[in-house]
Design a protein around this motif. Sequence first.
Motif, short mmCIF file in Angstrom:
data_model
loop_
_atom_site.label_atom_id
_atom_site.label_comp_id
_atom_site.label_asym_id
_atom_site.label_seq_id
_atom_site.Cartn_x
_atom_site.Cartn_y
_atom_site.Cartn_z
N UNK A 225 6.95 7.09 7.14
CA UNK A 225 6.01 5.98 7.27
C UNK A 225 6.68 4.66 6.86
N UNK B 58 0.83 -1.21 0.00
CA UNK B 58 0.00 0.00 0.00
C UNK B 58 0.86 1.25 0.00
N UNK B 59 1.95 1.21 0.79
CA UNK B 59 2.81 2.40 0.86
C UNK B 59 3.66 2.56 -0.39
N UNK C 215 2.74 6.70 -6.89
CA UNK C 215 1.75 7.68 -7.34
C UNK C 215 2.24 9.10 -7.13
N UNK C 216 2.67 9.39 -5.89
CA UNK C 216 3.04 10.77 -5.58
C UNK C 216 4.37 11.15 -6.23
N UNK D 114 -6.66 8.26 -3.26
CA UNK D 114 -5.73 7.20 -2.86
C UNK D 114 -6.32 6.41 -1.69
N UNK E 264 6.72 17.68 1.81
CA UNK E 264 6.12 17.06 3.01
C UNK E 264 5.61 15.66 2.70
N UNK E 265 5.01 15.53 1.50
CA UNK E 265 4.47 14.23 1.14
C UNK E 265 5.60 13.21 1.06
N UNK F 199 6.70 12.46 4.57
CA UNK F 199 5.69 11.62 5.22
C UNK F 199 5.89 10.16 4.84
N UNK F 200 6.04 9.93 3.53
CA UNK F 200 6.20 8.54 3.07
C UNK F 200 7.52 7.96 3.55
N UNK G 238 -0.54 15.93 8.66
CA UNK G 238 0.19 15.94 7.41
C UNK G 238 -0.70 15.42 6.30
N UNK G 239 -0.29 15.67 5.06
CA UNK G 239 -1.28 15.48 4.01
C UNK G 239 -1.01 14.39 3.01
N UNK H 74 -2.07 8.40 11.20
CA UNK H 74 -0.88 9.26 11.18
C UNK H 74 -1.23 10.66 10.69
N UNK I 13 -3.94 -4.45 3.45
CA UNK I 13 -4.07 -3.19 2.72
C UNK I 13 -4.99 -2.24 3.48
N UNK J 250 7.99 2.03 9.55
CA UNK J 250 7.35 0.72 9.62
C UNK J 250 8.41 -0.38 9.51
N UNK K 146 7.28 16.12 8.78
CA UNK K 146 6.01 16.71 8.33
C UNK K 146 5.14 17.08 9.51
N UNK L 154 -7.17 2.37 -1.61
CA UNK L 154 -6.65 1.44 -0.61
C UNK L 154 -7.79 0.84 0.21
N UNK M 6 -2.33 5.03 7.90
CA UNK M 6 -2.06 6.32 7.28
C UNK M 6 -3.09 7.37 7.73
N UNK N 152 -3.12 19.78 1.17
CA UNK N 152 -1.69 19.65 1.48
C UNK N 152 -0.99 18.77 0.47
N UNK O 190 5.10 20.24 -1.23
CA UNK O 190 4.87 18.82 -1.53
C UNK O 190 6.00 17.93 -1.04
N UNK P 247 2.71 1.71 -3.29
CA UNK P 247 1.74 2.22 -4.27
C UNK P 247 1.61 3.74 -4.13
N UNK P 248 1.45 4.19 -2.88
CA UNK P 248 1.33 5.63 -2.63
C UNK P 248 2.60 6.34 -3.09
N UNK Q 43 -2.93 -0.81 6.38
CA UNK Q 43 -2.03 0.30 6.08
C UNK Q 43 -2.83 1.57 5.81
#
Lengths: 251, 557
Positions: free
Chosen positions: A186, A58-59, A65-66, B255, A178-179, A182-183, B242-243, B236, B226, A190, A147, B259, B233, B249, A176, A61-62, B229
């Motif tokens: 995260x 899932x992470x 994307x970003x 998204x 920050x995104x 953040x990831x 946070x965005x 968090x 999934x 993890x 973030x 998920x 998120x 943000x 951005x 994937x995020x 997670x």
Amino acid sequence: MDNVITHPHTHETAVAAEHHHQALPQHRHHFETEEQQREAASFGMWLFLLTEIMFFGGMFFAYLLYRNWYYDAFVAASNQLSIPLGAFNTVVLIGSGFFMALGVWAAEVKKKGLLVLFLVITTILGAIFLGVKADEYHEKWEKHHIPGAHFDVSEFVNPHAFGLKETPLAPDMAQRTQVFFFLYFAMTGMHALHMIIGIGILFWLTWRAHFGEFTSGYVAPIENFGLYWHFVDIVWLFLFPLLYLINRHPV
Amino acid sequence: MSATSSTILNLPDQSTATLPKKNYINAEHGLLSWLFTGDHKRIAMLYLISITFFFFIGGAFAGLIRLELLTPQPDLVASDTYNKFFTMHGIIMIFLFLVPSVPATLGNFLIPIMLGAKDLAFPKINLLSWYLYMAGGTFTLAALVLGGVDTGWTFTTPLSTHYLNTHVITAATAIFIAGFSSIFTGLNFIVTIHRMRAPGMTWFRMPLFVWSNYAASLLMVLGTPVLAIAIVLVALERTFGIGVFDPTKGGDPLLFQHLFWFYSHPAVYIMILPGMGVISEVISTFSRKRVFGYTAVAFSSVAIALFGFFVWEHHMFIMGVSNYSALVFSLLTMLVAVPSAIKIFNWAFTLQQGSITFETPMLYAFGFLGLFTIGGLTGVFLGSLGMDIHLTETYFIVAHFHFVMVGGMLMAFLSGIHFWWPKMTGRMYPESLSKLAAVVTFIGFNLTFLPQFILGYLGMPRRYHAYPPEFQVLNVLSTAGATVLGVGYLLPMLYLAWSLKYGAIAGNNPWQATGLEWQIQSPPLTENFIEVPIVDHEAYDYEWLAHKTQHEVTTVG
């Protein structure tokens, strides 16, 4: 798909087998044979790792994307990560995986002293990894790159004032980053959590190994923990290039 | 209750019949022996008690919702309280009732026995998953006691992460923990089915109940992480402001939707597949026939599980996904109807020319067939893009998923509980009362949810506590139906509890069914089998059973 209709296990042989197995106290009552128990444990571990892949998936994937959307912010932010520290940690972690593999071997050839030694080395290398990680986190804290409310984008909007040769980002794009962070937190957080849990289990395994529990032919816990530890290695082998290495500007 | 209540009941003489001296219930004594048990049957009973508890809390909220909707004005509660009602109803019913219901109770109890095993592969992990379930339930109740959550059970971002000041994190923690309970249950089942089958129990001799739980377990193992997670998120993002999902943000609320629905659509199949397994067993037993197209039914379970992972985007048709992807997902969604229809048609062929008797489990199973078919067909409406745009977020949706999940899953659950009650407790329930309950439930269900299809078609949106007066007649009907339905649920609760002490002794095989579970004593021994069974016949082989009973009067135990 075996089509066994008759089976050598008559009641008498089952009882006899039961007596035979009393030599190993780790044999659980509901398994017919030790082999079955070992296979079940190993299969269960593989399935668990599959759920872990979905969890991290899932992470990832995020991230993909970003990264696509905020490419410039991701490049600028990833330049803030230290390749030497990341590379050092990669070596440390692969080293710990190597010693874990040696530990599995030691358990299989029933060498108690070696098993304990290798488990201790694995633990120490894992702890070093976490120490370096904590240092990296601390540096991000000092630079206000965590973030949230205290996040500071000035380094990305005006890098030259900080002695950096980066291309300045527009304020909007700089936000951005920050995104990215953040990831970063995260995903590596993890991963670190998995290592902390792993080190906890290592202490427990080392203690039991010290009393010879895994060098009597009962190696499943060591084998399965080995799988877990290698999984943690492998996740890092994806995280390191994705977060630290790919597409850094040569400046 | 007398033994004459059924034509095929094979009850022993009541004057002499007693429960087996040694069984899993009286093997050990004291509360602690239950709380630290490793026996899958005891854990199943722990689950049954706790799941029933949460079902009645969730049901109470359903009652409050219907009570508020009795009149068009918001006269019972304010809108935010109403939001908390339907959120708690959704969270409890989905995560604490529907997802674990059949697998954790009936699956836990039966899968090892059906495979000829002494227990699940990992008894301690099995117990752990019950504790995780209870911890998840405790967090849910904590969220409720602290003041409730009003996000809806879908935790839609950025609403849940930035705009609501309720106990979202507590509820998220509850779901995260309960999710791990579900992962471990699924993992345990898969390993057990692969590694613990008795000699001769080949894959294609397994009862279809095992197959359907296998497919549901695959979904639990692959989907739940999934969701986990996504929930992490959200927590968090909410904690640190946070965005990753907040568009202001730089985050993307879509998204979260991806998920969330990647788990939560397959979750529907986690709920329904084990129920379908129950229906296969019940229909075969009470029509005295092998399930028609056994292999097709078995594979259709796996097909539903696989397709289930490729349909999540139909929850997002009106959220700004591209037309092209909406089209593809519309098609994929309709494809799921194919394996479901395979099951329905195979059950129909099984019934054809069978010696059908209408015992209580069979009544519930027929209820399932009718209601699930309606639920499934309306799902095809919603899978079609144009219809979906008209009907989305209306009561049509509410009626559709209640038909599938309540009309399908709950009917199957009740069918299964009645079917295996004699095996689990060793006693029969009162026959006429239970038949009455089945009929009341069916009538109450239809009266509750059929009007909601019309309401939705007419445009009444879901999740509002007030509505235009012209919708009142249908809403009153629906509320009246909910009351009848409530009676239908309370009845089994009462007479099943009664039967624990006063029910007739059931004997080993009251239904004359073929499964391995019916060849051992009721209630079973702690390790199920005295010796490892050797399986030499197909599932649902009634000729084998007739042959066996002719030659072998005494049974194990």
